[in-house]
Design a protein around this motif. Sequence first.
Motif, PDB file in Angstrom:
ATOM      1  N   UNK A 194      38.382 -58.478  71.504  1.00 56.14           N
ATOM      2  CA  UNK A 194      37.721 -57.208  71.201  1.00 56.14           C
ATOM      3  C   UNK A 194      38.293 -56.096  72.064  1.00 56.14           C
ATOM      4  N   UNK A 195      38.652 -54.985  71.424  1.00 58.36           N
ATOM      5  CA  UNK A 195      39.148 -53.824  72.149  1.00 58.36           C
ATOM      6  C   UNK A 195      38.040 -52.811  72.375  1.00 58.36           C
ATOM      7  N   UNK A 196      38.148 -51.674  71.694  1.00 59.09           N
ATOM      8  CA  UNK A 196      37.135 -50.634  71.849  1.00 59.09           C
ATOM      9  C   UNK A 196      35.851 -51.062  71.146  1.00 59.09           C
ATOM     10  N   UNK A 197      34.711 -50.669  71.727  1.00 56.34           N
ATOM     11  CA  UNK A 197      33.404 -51.118  71.244  1.00 56.34           C
ATOM     12  C   UNK A 197      32.555 -49.922  70.824  1.00 56.34           C
ATOM     13  N   UNK A 247      37.367 -64.293  56.888  1.00 57.45           N
ATOM     14  CA  UNK A 247      37.103 -64.071  58.302  1.00 57.45           C
ATOM     15  C   UNK A 247      36.287 -65.243  58.814  1.00 57.45           C
ATOM     16  N   UNK A 248      36.031 -65.247  60.117  1.00 58.02           N
ATOM     17  CA  UNK A 248      35.280 -66.333  60.743  1.00 58.02           C
ATOM     18  C   UNK A 248      33.925 -65.824  61.195  1.00 58.02           C
ATOM     19  N   UNK A 249      32.887 -66.644  61.001  1.00 62.33           N
ATOM     20  CA  UNK A 249      31.550 -66.326  61.512  1.00 62.33           C
ATOM     21  C   UNK A 249      31.158 -67.344  62.570  1.00 62.33           C
ATOM     22  N   UNK A 250      30.637 -66.850  63.682  1.00 61.32           N
ATOM     23  CA  UNK A 250      30.182 -67.722  64.760  1.00 61.32           C
ATOM     24  C   UNK A 250      28.718 -67.434  65.069  1.00 61.32           C
ATOM     25  N   UNK A 251      27.924 -68.492  65.221  1.00 62.39           N
ATOM     26  CA  UNK A 251      26.566 -68.339  65.739  1.00 62.39           C
ATOM     27  C   UNK A 251      26.656 -68.197  67.256  1.00 62.39           C
ATOM     28  N   UNK A 252      26.057 -67.149  67.795  1.00 60.44           N
ATOM     29  CA  UNK A 252      26.171 -66.874  69.233  1.00 60.44           C
ATOM     30  C   UNK A 252      24.797 -66.601  69.823  1.00 60.44           C
ATOM     31  N   UNK A 253      24.694 -66.783  71.110  1.00 56.68           N
ATOM     32  CA  UNK A 253      23.496 -66.425  71.871  1.00 56.68           C
ATOM     33  C   UNK A 253      23.931 -65.604  73.075  1.00 56.68           C
ATOM     34  N   UNK A 254      23.156 -64.590  73.420  1.00 56.42           N
ATOM     35  CA  UNK A 254      23.468 -63.768  74.571  1.00 56.42           C
ATOM     36  C   UNK A 254      22.168 -63.253  75.185  1.00 56.42           C
ATOM     37  N   UNK A 255      22.250 -62.826  76.418  1.00 57.27           N
ATOM     38  CA  UNK A 255      21.059 -62.376  77.134  1.00 57.27           C
ATOM     39  C   UNK A 255      20.920 -60.868  77.056  1.00 57.27           C
ATOM     40  N   UNK A 256      19.676 -60.426  77.002  1.00 57.77           N
ATOM     41  CA  UNK A 256      19.352 -59.012  77.089  1.00 57.77           C
ATOM     42  C   UNK A 256      19.497 -58.552  78.535  1.00 57.77           C
ATOM     43  N   UNK A 277      22.094 -53.315  75.000  1.00 61.33           N
ATOM     44  CA  UNK A 277      23.005 -53.319  76.145  1.00 61.33           C
ATOM     45  C   UNK A 277      23.522 -54.731  76.415  1.00 61.33           C
ATOM     46  N   UNK A 278      22.656 -55.724  76.242  1.00 58.02           N
ATOM     47  CA  UNK A 278      23.091 -57.101  76.395  1.00 58.02           C
ATOM     48  C   UNK A 278      24.127 -57.489  75.360  1.00 58.02           C
ATOM     49  N   UNK A 279      23.978 -56.972  74.132  1.00 55.60           N
ATOM     50  CA  UNK A 279      24.949 -57.252  73.079  1.00 55.60           C
ATOM     51  C   UNK A 279      26.309 -56.643  73.413  1.00 55.60           C
ATOM     52  N   UNK A 280      26.304 -55.420  73.936  1.00 51.67           N
ATOM     53  CA  UNK A 280      27.562 -54.778  74.331  1.00 51.67           C
ATOM     54  C   UNK A 280      28.230 -55.567  75.451  1.00 51.67           C
ATOM     55  N   UNK A 281      27.453 -55.977  76.435  1.00 56.15           N
ATOM     56  CA  UNK A 281      27.996 -56.769  77.549  1.00 56.15           C
ATOM     57  C   UNK A 281      28.629 -58.058  77.040  1.00 56.15           C
ATOM     58  N   UNK A 282      27.954 -58.722  76.097  1.00 54.05           N
ATOM     59  CA  UNK A 282      28.510 -59.947  75.528  1.00 54.05           C
ATOM     60  C   UNK A 282      29.816 -59.667  74.794  1.00 54.05           C
ATOM     61  N   UNK A 310      33.008 -59.345  76.743  1.00 55.74           N
ATOM     62  CA  UNK A 310      33.622 -60.565  77.294  1.00 55.74           C
ATOM     63  C   UNK A 310      34.524 -61.263  76.290  1.00 55.74           C
ATOM     64  N   UNK A 311      34.540 -60.825  75.051  1.00 60.29           N
ATOM     65  CA  UNK A 311      35.407 -61.463  74.052  1.00 60.29           C
ATOM     66  C   UNK A 311      36.802 -60.878  74.170  1.00 60.29           C
TER      67      UNK A 311
END
Length: 473
Positions: free
Chosen positions: A240-243, A133-142, A228-233, A236-237
């Motif tokens: 990704x389907x159901x979360x 699988x692939x791993x990505x370093x990501x940043x997102x806002x709260x 909640x910020x993680x879910x919002x991020x 946007x992918x």
Amino acid sequence: MRRAALLLLLSAISAFSEDFSLTKLQGLWTGTLNQGILNLRVAIHFDKNGTGKLDSLDQHVTGIPVTGVRVQGYRVTFRVDSVEGVFNGIVMDDGNRLDGDWYQGTALPFVLTRDGVAPKIKRPQTPQPPFPYTEQDVKFSSFARNVFLDGTLTIPSGSGPFPGVVLITGSGPQDRDESNLGHKPFWVIADYLARRGVVVLRADDRGTGKSTGNFNGSTTRDFADDTAGAVRFLRTREFVGRIGLIGHSEGGLIAPIVASDPALGARDVDFLVLLAAPGVPGDQVMMEQQILVSRAMGISEALIQRNREREQKILSIARTEVDPVLAKSKMRASVGDFGGGGPLNLLNSRFDEANTPWFRFLVNYDPGPALRELKQPVLALNGALDVQVPPTQNLPAITWELEAGANKDYEIVKLAGLNHFFQTAVTGAPSEYGEIEETIAPSVLNLMAEWITRHSTVPQKKPVLGGTVAARQ
């Protein structure tokens, strides 16, 4: 963390009879510090200059300065100023053992033995490359202002869309792997689910690792903003389907807060997995935890009762007195001098903790209303040997709340032989966590993966009639 004040009786007859010296102290010494809830393995390397370096092996902390090393006859003392700790002991077994007490608020027995090699930690489930699988370093806002989380996104091979989950850590400042005593449970979960076609997002807690924000002073509700910020991020992918949300311990409180609050994007949460989640108010969990952990440590019922009465006083004041200075004064007056200067110093630390915003929120928080609001499918798991979030106290409460809210799709499972971290255990005592090589029982990983797969296909057109409560052997 609960600690028992123990007195170690040393026999002068068996002590090393010859004068010791700093030169003879040189080298590597290892031992295990029993702190009550956790047994921490320690390695100390002393040099000839009266200093040294301490490594906390299970916490992966190295190079802590050791100062004030003194050898007088067969007595050895030293300090670890960064944690306000002091060791005082005597030399035994022809100079190959230091037998004494560790003072850090209270006295704990601590034995160090001369060793040539620091013990290796065996964690066979820690993922090893190559990864499919692939791993990505990501940043997102709260959802909170000026808080940005740094995390890892694990993406299965293929085009998707894949189900996606956000992992939510338990209490305390945690890294993205929820690292604990050499274990990395969230990395193990992410690896397993990614191999089963699930996208996983895990992040360092605010103010921890590479994430910004202030951990100290934050509450469970603040951490819900981060989730909640993680879910919002994740929404946007495009792959990704159901979360879903997977929350462990305090994370099992945070997940229902997010999934039940429209202001936190509850509509974007499609399912929840609650791992050792509290189902009753925080003060009740704390009291039951103290009793069960103490019994697992072998503390007498008389002392358990005495500690319970003391803790009830502290919690009662924390619930009702909003002024921290006045609250601490009331706490000190309510318990008195609990057995002398050492334990009183430990109690002062407890008073400070009980006056933090996090503690005040948790002691008053009832998860019932959020659980009743959940309409998403819920899987709630608890180890039968869990002494930190006991299943007999919390699983029935979660069941009742989901039923009261007319949730039509839930499964409640008590898993025999597993502890708070879902390791195969003997007693469930926290002192076993670091001793057990298994990070998470494979049966739990498989159970989660299969349940997520069933709840991540096309949404069901007909509701499941009622929930399922099970005890699995």
